[in-house]
Design an enzyme around this catalytic site. Sequence first.
Site, PDB file in Angstrom:
ATOM      1  N   PRO A 112       0.829  -1.207   0.000  1.00  0.00           N
ATOM      2  CG  PRO A 112      -0.827  -1.593   1.588  1.00  0.00           C
ATOM      3  CD  PRO A 112       0.485  -2.122   1.092  1.00  0.00           C
ATOM      4  CD  GLU A 113       3.177   3.243  -4.318  1.00  0.00           C
ATOM      5  OE1 GLU A 113       3.361   4.468  -4.449  1.00  0.00           O
ATOM      6  OE2 GLU A 113       3.542   2.416  -5.170  1.00  0.00           O
TER       7      GLU A 113
END
Length: 275
Positions: free
Chosen positions: A2-3
């Site tokens: 996840p960014e």
Amino acid sequence: MPELPEVETTRRGIEPHLVGRRIAAVTLRRPDLRWPIPREVAELLPGQRIEAVERRAKYLLLRTDAGSALLHLGMSGMLRVLPPDAPPGRHDHVDIALEAGRTGGPRVLRFTDPRRFGCLLWQPPGETHELLAALGPEPLTDAFDGDLLWHLSRGRSAAVKLFLMDNAVVVGVGNIYASEALFAAGIDPRRPAGSVSRARYARLAAEVKRILAWAIERGGTTLRDFLNPDGAPGYFFRELFAYGRAGQPCKACGTPIRQVVLGQRSTFWCPRCQR
């Protein structure tokens, strides 16, 4: 992994259900994730009121008067707010039980992490955890702009994409969004950071802000494991111009997108649009 947009989407998803509620109990089904879980998490959190749910880079902080629980989702972690009787699954490692509040009855904040690359740590009040101490500015604030990039890049021979992904320069611009911002700014990701002009950095900073803000509104990018707190995927993956499109025609000019590995990360660019 996840960014920043996915982490911010998670923060926005859980915040209304947490802020103002007291923590009834903390259940740790294992003593560690990526690192050992500090004893303060189980000893100090129960009885505390959650004052805020904050994000710093890709970390989430549940702030209370006793200190903050510091969470990172790792490669495949997920936080969900569930009914208290929801049975835990094999990879549900942490439950933070919440008392009833104005938004409804008792709830459980559940941390699921199949690969256990995430973390749950502790930040005492008034202190900054060592993982956060050396981080650069947030990309969606006024502290981040083209002038900052230009000044920090002088004399740097590293590829501009690796420079942009350096958390000491700016936080949260991971592989996907660095590729997309460089495409939008027309900059070859392999170009030495020190060779990029001030004007081009101004455009790059503007594109980073625009793309991250748009990705947050679209719910992030779902690749492999990530789901939003409500179980729904993000939709920004439909907007990608470069990342993951090797061999496919550029949406702007039709030239096949190329791929190379920079810093052990796959990098995608259009040889015609990006110079």
